[in-house]
Motif scaffolding. Structure first.
Motif, short mmCIF file in Angstrom:
data_model
loop_
_atom_site.label_atom_id
_atom_site.label_comp_id
_atom_site.label_asym_id
_atom_site.label_seq_id
_atom_site.Cartn_x
_atom_site.Cartn_y
_atom_site.Cartn_z
N LEU A 3 0.82 -1.23 -0.04
CA LEU A 3 0.15 0.07 0.01
C LEU A 3 0.80 1.17 0.10
N THR A 4 0.22 2.28 -0.24
CA THR A 4 1.08 3.65 -0.33
C THR A 4 0.75 4.39 1.13
N VAL A 5 1.27 5.65 1.27
CA VAL A 5 0.77 6.24 2.65
C VAL A 5 -0.31 6.84 2.54
N ASP A 6 -0.95 7.29 1.38
CA ASP A 6 -2.14 7.56 1.33
C ASP A 6 -3.35 6.56 1.76
N ASP A 7 -2.73 5.43 1.37
CA ASP A 7 -3.80 4.32 1.87
C ASP A 7 -4.25 3.90 3.22
N LEU A 8 -3.31 4.41 3.84
CA LEU A 8 -3.26 4.04 5.35
C LEU A 8 -3.70 5.19 6.37
N LYS A 9 -4.17 4.55 7.51
CA LYS A 9 -4.49 5.35 8.71
C LYS A 9 -3.78 4.88 9.92
N PHE A 10 -3.10 6.07 10.63
CA PHE A 10 -2.17 5.55 11.64
C PHE A 10 -2.49 5.85 12.88
N HIS A 11 -2.35 5.34 13.90
CA HIS A 11 -2.56 5.70 15.37
C HIS A 11 -1.61 5.43 16.40
N ARG A 55 6.00 3.88 27.03
CA ARG A 55 5.32 2.75 26.23
C ARG A 55 4.72 3.37 25.03
N ARG A 56 4.69 2.91 23.86
CA ARG A 56 4.08 3.29 22.83
C ARG A 56 3.30 2.29 22.17
N VAL A 57 1.88 2.67 21.93
CA VAL A 57 0.90 1.71 21.14
C VAL A 57 0.77 2.12 19.72
N TYR A 58 0.76 1.40 18.67
CA TYR A 58 0.76 1.66 17.64
C TYR A 58 -0.19 0.83 16.77
N TRP A 59 -1.12 1.19 16.11
CA TRP A 59 -1.88 0.32 15.01
C TRP A 59 -2.08 1.34 13.88
N THR A 60 -2.00 0.46 12.75
CA THR A 60 -2.17 0.97 11.43
C THR A 60 -3.25 0.21 10.48
N SER A 61 -4.09 0.79 9.83
CA SER A 61 -5.21 0.13 9.19
C SER A 61 -5.29 0.97 7.53
N SER A 62 -5.80 0.15 6.80
CA SER A 62 -5.89 0.38 5.33
C SER A 62 -7.15 1.27 5.52
N ARG A 63 -7.32 2.57 4.62
CA ARG A 63 -8.57 3.31 4.45
C ARG A 63 -9.74 2.72 4.03
N HIS A 64 -9.40 1.40 3.41
CA HIS A 64 -10.39 0.76 2.85
C HIS A 64 -11.43 -0.45 3.91
N GLU A 65 -10.66 -0.23 5.12
CA GLU A 65 -11.13 -1.32 6.15
C GLU A 65 -11.08 -0.81 7.55
N LEU A 115 -4.19 -3.38 10.53
CA LEU A 115 -3.67 -4.83 10.07
C LEU A 115 -2.78 -5.41 11.06
N THR A 116 -2.18 -4.52 12.01
CA THR A 116 -1.23 -5.12 13.18
C THR A 116 -1.52 -4.18 14.26
N MET A 117 -1.20 -4.54 15.44
CA MET A 117 -1.06 -3.64 16.73
C MET A 117 0.54 -3.82 17.22
N SER A 118 0.99 -2.95 17.72
CA SER A 118 2.35 -3.07 18.37
C SER A 118 2.43 -2.28 19.72
N SER A 138 2.21 13.16 18.60
CA SER A 138 1.76 13.66 17.45
C SER A 138 2.85 13.94 16.47
N LYS A 139 4.13 13.46 16.63
CA LYS A 139 5.34 13.39 15.59
C LYS A 139 5.23 12.14 14.88
N GLU A 140 4.18 11.31 15.18
CA GLU A 140 4.02 9.87 14.53
C GLU A 140 2.97 10.13 13.23
#
Length: 321
Positions: free
Chosen positions: A164-172, A198-208, A212-215, A234-236
């Motif tokens: 996917l591309t950067v524009d395809d993704l949503k980041f938390h 402690r950092r909690v991340y997850w990324t999802s496709s803008r179409h779903e 996709l994963t959690m970290s 906010s720098k992420e």
């Protein structure tokens, strides 16, 4: 988006517009022959499971599940199609309702269908898959550290794993200061109670809706506090990821160690990742070690088992001749 919102977007069509069940032709699953002959004895006689009598010795429910999977992956049963009922499948396959129920459960665990309470079982649209080639991924991340920011902004690890591309993704991202418990103290080789980021991340496709994963990432707080930007969620997403972040505080990684496990998801993980009952998660405990032998980050990556592939390739040394 709340759990209720996620469920509402996945809800089947209203009854008035509900798709009709297809008239699905399923080959009757053959019975096993009577007697005590086993596939092991057939092999001792020089045959194979399918080579002596041409029979499929897998459980009959699994044979039905495989036949339905072929119909789904080939497009004969399109996404959104209402699957035949258990009674209809039992009649056409010659199996019991229990066997049919087990076959449908297997399809759910493969991520191919979704059961809607009181509505039926529907074929799922293909879900975004993640293919992590960790052996090459980590070197790719390290090589990017020394690139300029414009190059690092173009793509990240998730794009590398999904295509996917950067524009395809949503980041938390969520950042919290915590104290090391016994498990994390041992993993980071610090004293219990040591301050950690402690950092909690997850990324999802803008179409779903589902990530996709959690970290869950843990770093010694005093180490990253040398660069205040590393404490700011906010720098992420950070161009160049964790390896570039560590580079800004003078850290170069020597190696990364992965420990892979499979386990049932927690209720929160199942809800957030949109995992059906029976589907396991794959977990990777990723331990990053710098060139002095110090552990500088421990991350627990949680991935849905029905749409994740872990690929490892290792170059082997040749024998001396």
């Amino acid at each position: 988006m709340t759990a209720t919102d996620r469920r509402s977007t996945l809800r089947a069509p209203a009854a008035a517009h509900r798709p009709r069940r297809p008239a699905l032709a399923v080959d009757p699953v053959p019975e096993r022959p009577a007697g005590g002959t086993t596939w092991q004895s057939l092999e001792r006689l020089g045959g194979t499971v399918t080579g002596v009598h041409g029979r499929d010795w897998r459980p009959r429910y699994l044979q039905l599940a495989e036949e339905l999977r072929v119909k789904i992956t080939s497009g004969e049963l399109a996404p959104g199609t209402l699957m035949p009922s258990e009674t209809e499948l039992a009649d056409t396959s010659g199996l019991s309702r229990t066997s049919v129920r087990n076959a449908i459960r297997q399809l759910r665990e493969w991520g191919l269908v979704r059961a809607e309470q009181g509505r039926g079982t529907y074929v799922r649209a293909p879900r975004q898959r993640v293919r992590r080639r960790n052996a090459e991924r980590y070197q790719w991340e390290k090589d990017r550290v020394l690139l300029d920011e414009n190059e690092r902004l173009k793509t990240g690890a998730t794009e590398h794993d999904t295509g996917l591309t950067v524009d395809d993704l949503k980041f938390h991202a969520e950042f919290t200061r915590v104290e090391a418990d016994a498990d994390m103290a041992a993993a980071l080789q610090v004293e219990p109670g040591t301050p950690l980021l402690r950092r909690v991340y997850w990324t999802s496709s803008r179409h779903e809706n589902a990530p996709l994963t959690m970290s869950y990432s843990y770093l010694p707080y005093d180490l990253v506090a040398a660069n205040p930007d590393l404490l700011d969620a906010s720098k992420e997403p950070w161009p160049g990821g964790s390896q570039h972040q560590l580079y800004t505080v003078g850290v170069e990684l020597d190696r990364i160690e992965d420990e892979v496990r499979a386990r049932p998801p927690s209720p929160d993980e199942a809800e957030l990742l949109d995992i059906d009952p029976g589907v396991s998660v794959l977990t990777v405990r990723k331990t990053s070690i710098d060139t002095t032998g110090r552990v500088v980050e421990v991350a627990d990556v949680v991935m849905p088992g029905d749409r994740t592939e872990l690929v490892y390739s290792h170059k082997l040394q040749r024998w001396k001749t």
